[in-house]
Design a protein around this motif. Structure first.
Motif, PDB file in Angstrom:
ATOM      1  N   ARG A   5       0.838  -1.205   0.000  1.00  0.00           N
ATOM      2  CA  ARG A   5       0.000   0.000   0.000  1.00  0.00           C
ATOM      3  C   ARG A   5       0.863   1.241   0.000  1.00  0.00           C
ATOM      4  N   LYS A   6       0.429   2.229  -0.749  1.00  0.00           N
ATOM      5  CA  LYS A   6       1.148   3.499  -0.790  1.00  0.00           C
ATOM      6  C   LYS A   6       0.829   4.299   0.478  1.00  0.00           C
ATOM      7  N   ASP A   7       1.832   4.975   1.006  1.00  0.00           N
ATOM      8  CA  ASP A   7       1.645   5.809   2.192  1.00  0.00           C
ATOM      9  C   ASP A   7       0.721   6.971   1.820  1.00  0.00           C
ATOM     10  N   PRO A   8      -0.410   7.122   2.500  1.00  0.00           N
ATOM     11  CA  PRO A   8      -1.391   8.139   2.115  1.00  0.00           C
ATOM     12  C   PRO A   8      -0.919   9.582   2.303  1.00  0.00           C
ATOM     13  N   CYS A   9       0.129   9.818   3.063  1.00  0.00           N
ATOM     14  CA  CYS A   9       0.607  11.186   3.300  1.00  0.00           C
ATOM     15  C   CYS A   9       1.969  11.459   2.667  1.00  0.00           C
ATOM     16  N   LYS A  10       2.476  10.522   1.890  1.00  0.00           N
ATOM     17  CA  LYS A  10       3.803  10.698   1.293  1.00  0.00           C
ATOM     18  C   LYS A  10       3.864  11.909   0.365  1.00  0.00           C
ATOM     19  N   ALA A  11       2.839  12.117  -0.439  1.00  0.00           N
ATOM     20  CA  ALA A  11       2.841  13.266  -1.359  1.00  0.00           C
ATOM     21  C   ALA A  11       2.938  14.577  -0.591  1.00  0.00           C
ATOM     22  N   ASN A  12       2.262  14.661   0.553  1.00  0.00           N
ATOM     23  CA  ASN A  12       2.331  15.876   1.377  1.00  0.00           C
ATOM     24  C   ASN A  12       3.741  16.060   1.926  1.00  0.00           C
ATOM     25  N   LYS A  46      -2.278   6.534  11.849  1.00  0.00           N
ATOM     26  CA  LYS A  46      -2.053   5.133  12.215  1.00  0.00           C
ATOM     27  C   LYS A  46      -1.518   4.312  11.047  1.00  0.00           C
ATOM     28  N   GLU A  47      -1.669   4.813   9.837  1.00  0.00           N
ATOM     29  CA  GLU A  47      -1.243   4.066   8.652  1.00  0.00           C
ATOM     30  C   GLU A  47      -0.049   4.691   7.932  1.00  0.00           C
ATOM     31  N   SER A  48       0.260   5.949   8.198  1.00  0.00           N
ATOM     32  CA  SER A  48       1.303   6.648   7.463  1.00  0.00           C
ATOM     33  C   SER A  48       2.598   6.726   8.254  1.00  0.00           C
ATOM     34  N   LEU A  49       3.656   6.173   7.694  1.00  0.00           N
ATOM     35  CA  LEU A  49       4.966   6.288   8.328  1.00  0.00           C
ATOM     36  C   LEU A  49       5.468   7.726   8.282  1.00  0.00           C
ATOM     37  N   CYS A  50       5.018   8.489   7.310  1.00  0.00           N
ATOM     38  CA  CYS A  50       5.435   9.893   7.163  1.00  0.00           C
ATOM     39  C   CYS A  50       4.951  10.753   8.330  1.00  0.00           C
ATOM     40  N   CYS A  51       3.989  10.288   9.068  1.00  0.00           N
ATOM     41  CA  CYS A  51       3.398  11.083  10.150  1.00  0.00           C
ATOM     42  C   CYS A  51       4.097  10.877  11.484  1.00  0.00           C
ATOM     43  N   SER A  52       5.119  10.060  11.516  1.00  0.00           N
ATOM     44  CA  SER A  52       5.727   9.707  12.798  1.00  0.00           C
ATOM     45  C   SER A  52       6.276  10.912  13.571  1.00  0.00           C
ATOM     46  N   GLY A  53       6.707  11.971  12.883  1.00  0.00           N
ATOM     47  CA  GLY A  53       7.261  13.125  13.581  1.00  0.00           C
ATOM     48  C   GLY A  53       6.367  14.346  13.574  1.00  0.00           C
ATOM     49  N   ILE A  54       5.123  14.183  13.182  1.00  0.00           N
ATOM     50  CA  ILE A  54       4.207  15.317  13.061  1.00  0.00           C
ATOM     51  C   ILE A  54       3.464  15.542  14.374  1.00  0.00           C
ATOM     52  N   ASP A  55       3.485  16.777  14.849  1.00  0.00           N
ATOM     53  CA  ASP A  55       2.720  17.161  16.041  1.00  0.00           C
ATOM     54  C   ASP A  55       1.292  17.457  15.593  1.00  0.00           C
ATOM     55  N   LEU A  56       0.377  16.564  15.888  1.00  0.00           N
ATOM     56  CA  LEU A  56      -1.007  16.706  15.441  1.00  0.00           C
ATOM     57  C   LEU A  56      -1.731  17.843  16.138  1.00  0.00           C
ATOM     58  N   GLU A  57      -1.202  18.311  17.244  1.00  0.00           N
ATOM     59  CA  GLU A  57      -1.838  19.391  18.003  1.00  0.00           C
ATOM     60  C   GLU A  57      -1.450  20.782  17.482  1.00  0.00           C
TER      61      GLU A  57
END
Length: 76
Positions: A5-12, A46-57
């Motif tokens: 599966r392609k990472d859904p946030c990779k393009a961002n 939960k599915e995107s490895l690209c989000c591991s360092g993103i502060d969601l807040e």
């Protein structure tokens, strides 16, 4: 996440890197794309490895700015 599966946030994530490079790594010039990434990660963290360092807040743009520019592209 499956390797097929392609990472859904990779393009961002790629847009962030391009924006930062184009703007001498000045984060304030890339707030639209940073906020786009945060929005993607709110949905897919939960599915995107690209989000591991993103502060969601951390909100990069006020709500009014996002509404005026929903694509995240610069108005300049």
């Amino acid at each position: 996440m499956s390797n097929t599966r392609k990472d859904p946030c990779k393009a961002n994530a790629c847009r962030i890197q391009a924006c930062l490079k184009d703007n001498n790594y000045q984060e304030d010039k890339c707030l639209n794309v940073l906020e786009d990434m945060r929005q993607c990660c709110l949905k897919w963290h939960k599915e995107s490895l690209c989000c591991s360092g993103i502060d969601l807040e951390k909100v990069y743009l006020p709500e009014a700015s996002r509404d005026k520019n929903p694509t995240g592209k610069s108005n300049k």
